[in-house]
Scaffold this motif. Structure first.
Motif, PDB file in Angstrom:
ATOM      1  N   MET A 281      -5.589   6.690   4.790  1.00 44.61           N
ATOM      2  CA  MET A 281      -5.913   5.524   5.709  1.00 44.61           C
ATOM      3  C   MET A 281      -4.880   4.584   6.138  1.00 44.61           C
ATOM      4  N   THR A 282      -4.174   4.312   4.728  1.00 39.97           N
ATOM      5  CA  THR A 282      -3.117   3.226   4.706  1.00 39.97           C
ATOM      6  C   THR A 282      -1.719   3.632   5.554  1.00 39.97           C
ATOM      7  N   PRO A 283      -1.258   2.998   6.182  1.00 38.47           N
ATOM      8  CA  PRO A 283      -0.047   3.211   6.728  1.00 38.47           C
ATOM      9  C   PRO A 283       1.148   3.474   5.580  1.00 38.47           C
ATOM     10  N   LYS A 284       1.914   4.332   5.486  1.00 46.86           N
ATOM     11  CA  LYS A 284       2.683   4.808   4.262  1.00 46.86           C
ATOM     12  C   LYS A 284       3.804   3.302   4.151  1.00 46.86           C
ATOM     13  N   GLU A 285       3.940   2.815   5.220  1.00 44.88           N
ATOM     14  CA  GLU A 285       5.075   1.742   5.057  1.00 44.88           C
ATOM     15  C   GLU A 285       4.275   0.372   4.325  1.00 44.88           C
ATOM     16  N   GLN A 286       3.018   0.447   4.285  1.00 40.49           N
ATOM     17  CA  GLN A 286       2.460  -0.629   3.663  1.00 40.49           C
ATOM     18  C   GLN A 286       2.059  -0.485   2.322  1.00 40.49           C
ATOM     19  N   VAL A 287       2.543   0.819   1.766  1.00 40.23           N
ATOM     20  CA  VAL A 287       1.970   1.221   0.337  1.00 40.23           C
ATOM     21  C   VAL A 287       3.158   0.508  -0.615  1.00 40.23           C
ATOM     22  N   PRO A 288       2.394  -0.189  -1.766  1.00 36.72           N
ATOM     23  CA  PRO A 288       3.508  -0.645  -2.637  1.00 36.72           C
ATOM     24  C   PRO A 288       4.325   0.475  -3.269  1.00 36.72           C
ATOM     25  N   PRO A 289       5.521   0.107  -3.635  1.00 38.28           N
ATOM     26  CA  PRO A 289       6.395   1.181  -4.231  1.00 38.28           C
ATOM     27  C   PRO A 289       6.011   2.039  -5.492  1.00 38.28           C
ATOM     28  N   ASP A 290       5.427   1.205  -6.535  1.00 40.16           N
ATOM     29  CA  ASP A 290       4.930   1.754  -7.501  1.00 40.16           C
ATOM     30  C   ASP A 290       3.675   2.749  -7.314  1.00 40.16           C
ATOM     31  N   THR A 291       2.904   2.216  -6.306  1.00 36.33           N
ATOM     32  CA  THR A 291       1.596   2.961  -5.977  1.00 36.33           C
ATOM     33  C   THR A 291       2.097   4.473  -5.507  1.00 36.33           C
ATOM     34  N   ARG A 292       3.094   4.115  -4.536  1.00 38.27           N
ATOM     35  CA  ARG A 292       3.547   5.381  -3.392  1.00 38.27           C
ATOM     36  C   ARG A 292       4.196   6.436  -4.616  1.00 38.27           C
ATOM     37  N   ARG A 293       4.861   6.008  -5.336  1.00 35.20           N
ATOM     38  CA  ARG A 293       5.283   6.938  -6.706  1.00 35.20           C
ATOM     39  C   ARG A 293       4.317   7.761  -7.269  1.00 35.20           C
ATOM     40  N   ARG A 294       3.381   6.935  -7.626  1.00 31.22           N
ATOM     41  CA  ARG A 294       1.862   7.768  -8.424  1.00 31.22           C
ATOM     42  C   ARG A 294       1.368   8.714  -7.683  1.00 31.22           C
ATOM     43  N   VAL A 295       1.498   8.704  -6.101  1.00 27.84           N
ATOM     44  CA  VAL A 295       0.662   9.590  -5.373  1.00 27.84           C
ATOM     45  C   VAL A 295       1.568  10.430  -4.475  1.00 27.84           C
ATOM     46  N   ASP A 296       2.857  10.476  -4.779  1.00 25.92           N
ATOM     47  CA  ASP A 296       3.833  10.975  -3.944  1.00 25.92           C
ATOM     48  C   ASP A 296       3.550  12.481  -3.927  1.00 25.92           C
ATOM     49  N   LEU A 297       3.145  12.971  -5.161  1.00 25.38           N
ATOM     50  CA  LEU A 297       2.821  14.403  -5.668  1.00 25.38           C
ATOM     51  C   LEU A 297       1.904  14.823  -4.457  1.00 25.38           C
ATOM     52  N   PHE A 298       0.760  14.020  -3.827  1.00 25.82           N
ATOM     53  CA  PHE A 298      -0.025  14.550  -2.991  1.00 25.82           C
ATOM     54  C   PHE A 298       0.108  13.895  -1.813  1.00 25.82           C
ATOM     55  N   THR A 299       0.967  13.277  -1.554  1.00 22.36           N
ATOM     56  CA  THR A 299       1.037  12.645   0.011  1.00 22.36           C
ATOM     57  C   THR A 299       2.217  13.301   0.441  1.00 22.36           C
ATOM     58  N   ALA A 300       3.607  13.668  -0.324  1.00 24.27           N
ATOM     59  CA  ALA A 300       4.666  14.235   0.211  1.00 24.27           C
ATOM     60  C   ALA A 300       4.451  14.926   1.407  1.00 24.27           C
ATOM     61  N   PRO A 301       3.738  16.285   1.572  1.00 27.08           N
ATOM     62  CA  PRO A 301       3.175  16.948   2.625  1.00 27.08           C
ATOM     63  C   PRO A 301       3.030  16.071   3.774  1.00 27.08           C
ATOM     64  N   TYR A 302       2.638  14.896   3.699  1.00 23.80           N
ATOM     65  CA  TYR A 302       2.151  14.228   5.010  1.00 23.80           C
ATOM     66  C   TYR A 302       2.919  13.014   5.276  1.00 23.80           C
ATOM     67  N   TRP A 303       3.571  12.562   4.298  1.00 21.15           N
ATOM     68  CA  TRP A 303       4.202  11.304   4.418  1.00 21.15           C
ATOM     69  C   TRP A 303       6.045  11.485   4.156  1.00 21.15           C
ATOM     70  N   GLY A 304       6.078  12.879   3.789  1.00 23.19           N
ATOM     71  CA  GLY A 304       7.609  13.121   3.329  1.00 23.19           C
ATOM     72  C   GLY A 304       7.689  12.666   1.741  1.00 23.19           C
ATOM     73  N   ALA A 305       8.739  13.421   1.204  1.00 23.93           N
ATOM     74  CA  ALA A 305       8.743  12.937  -0.279  1.00 23.93           C
ATOM     75  C   ALA A 305       9.314  11.602  -0.298  1.00 23.93           C
ATOM     76  N   LEU A 306       9.209  10.878  -1.480  1.00 25.47           N
ATOM     77  CA  LEU A 306       9.813   9.610  -1.544  1.00 25.47           C
ATOM     78  C   LEU A 306      11.256   9.767  -2.015  1.00 25.47           C
ATOM     79  N   THR A 307      12.103   9.055  -1.601  1.00 29.46           N
ATOM     80  CA  THR A 307      13.518   9.072  -1.904  1.00 29.46           C
ATOM     81  C   THR A 307      13.478   8.008  -3.172  1.00 29.46           C
ATOM     82  N   GLU A 308      14.726   8.535  -4.070  1.00 33.14           N
ATOM     83  CA  GLU A 308      15.021   7.588  -5.052  1.00 33.14           C
ATOM     84  C   GLU A 308      15.069   5.988  -4.689  1.00 33.14           C
ATOM     85  N   GLU A 309      15.610   5.763  -3.542  1.00 32.31           N
ATOM     86  CA  GLU A 309      15.678   4.219  -2.939  1.00 32.31           C
ATOM     87  C   GLU A 309      14.222   3.803  -2.658  1.00 32.31           C
ATOM     88  N   GLY A 310      13.237   4.808  -2.269  1.00 36.01           N
ATOM     89  CA  GLY A 310      11.736   4.396  -2.160  1.00 36.01           C
ATOM     90  C   GLY A 310      10.908   4.177  -3.061  1.00 36.01           C
TER      91      GLY A 310
END
Length: 310
Positions: A281-310
């Motif tokens: 539900m949350t736009p990926k641009e609005q997700v805090p970086p630490d939270t995004r890293r925790r869920v990247d394993l699941f969200t990468a197919p839809y949001w793209g893999a998180l880069t080192e900078e992200g």
């Protein structure tokens, strides 16, 4: 049944997917695994219950984990469910078979029978039930909390291997209680009045998290006792449970082994493999970086893999 790649999430390759096996009370190791090695997996949610054991059954790689630890060190409330499921997903697991001890809430589910349930009622209150939160929201569908395809495969195998005088039951409701104490008689009668078939302490939590992690989940529930409602049978005790667990262990191992062979041959697709497609539900641009890293394993197919900078 051929692999249904069309029902999988973007980027998933079920030809490379692994099977996870979660062993419950009385099942602390997986027989029949070849070329076994132990893996220690670090997760954003802490340490899993134990080292994960990676091996092979036929052409399928299998990851086994004892949910309570190999020495049964965790109560049902203490099991690190999020770490366990994250670790399995990080190792490429896309199907999970759970083997669990349960009590019977209905006369027809006799001790030493087995059930492949299709519904849950949750009565826990001390457990995190989601990987999300802290700045990211996902609402997965859970109307059918077990994977129907995987459950049907497991039931077919179990039914073919049940000895004379014992039965495998297809479908029924699993009441998940907090534990670690067993039910009072009043609680047991209440759950019976709701139409629940069996009672356990772990599987609902796993199934919810497996759905968010896009892993198909099915349970082989081993009936050990009649809980405490049945006045003509001894009240549930640790001794009774352990005796019946030992009696069921060999059969459960064989059912899981044959099911693993079929999964390896069929590599079945499931709607579960795309559970997050419309759930984030949350736009990926609005997700805090630490939270995004925790869920990247699941969200990468839809949001793209998180880069080192992200």
């Amino acid at each position: 049944m051929s692999t249904d790649q069309s029902s999988a999430a973007p980027g998933i390759n079920l030809e490379q997917a692994r099977l996870g096996v979660l062993g419950g009370s009385g099942l602390y190791a997986m027989e029949g695994l070849e070329d076994v090695r132990e893996l220690v997996v670090e997760t954003p949610f802490g340490e899993p219950s134990d080292a994960l054991r990676l091996g092979r059954i036929g052409g399928l790689e299998v990851v086994f984990l004892a949910r309570h630890g190999r020495h049964h060190s965790y109560t049902p409330s203490e099991v690190p469910y999020r770490a366990n499921l994250w670790a399995l997903r990080s190792l490429g697991v896309r199907w999970i078979l759970s083997v669990s001890a349960v009590g019977s809430l209905q006369e027809q589910f006799r001790p030493l029978d087995m059930m492949v349930p299709d519904q849950f009622i949750d009565r826990t209150h001390q457990r995190p039930l989601t990987f999300f939160g802290e700045g990211v929201v996902a609402h997965v569908a859970a109307a059918d909390p077990f994977c129907p395809t995987l459950s049907r495969l497991l039931a077919d195998v179990g039914e073919s291997l049940m000895p004379t005088g014992r039965q495998l039951h297809r479908g029924g409701t699993y009441l998940c209680m907090e534990g670690p104490a067993f039910s009072t008689r009043a609680e047991s009668e209440l759950y019976r009045s709701w139409g629940c078939g069996v009672i356990g302490m772990t599987n609902h939590t796993e199934a919810r998290l497996a759905r968010e992690a896009e892993m198909a989940y099915a349970t082989l529930a081993m009936v050990t006792d009649y809980d405490c409602w049945h006045q003509e049978h001894a009240s549930v005790s640790v001794e009774l449970v352990l005796d019946n667990l030992r009696a069921n262990a060999t059969l459960a191992q064989e059912i899981v082994r044959v099911a693993a062979e079929r999964i390896g041959a069929q590599r079945p697709g499931s709607g579960t493999h795309r559970a997050l497609r419309h759930a984030l539900m949350t736009p990926k641009e609005q997700v805090p970086p630490d939270t995004r890293r925790r869920v990247d394993l699941f969200t990468a197919p839809y949001w793209g893999a998180l880069t080192e900078e992200g």
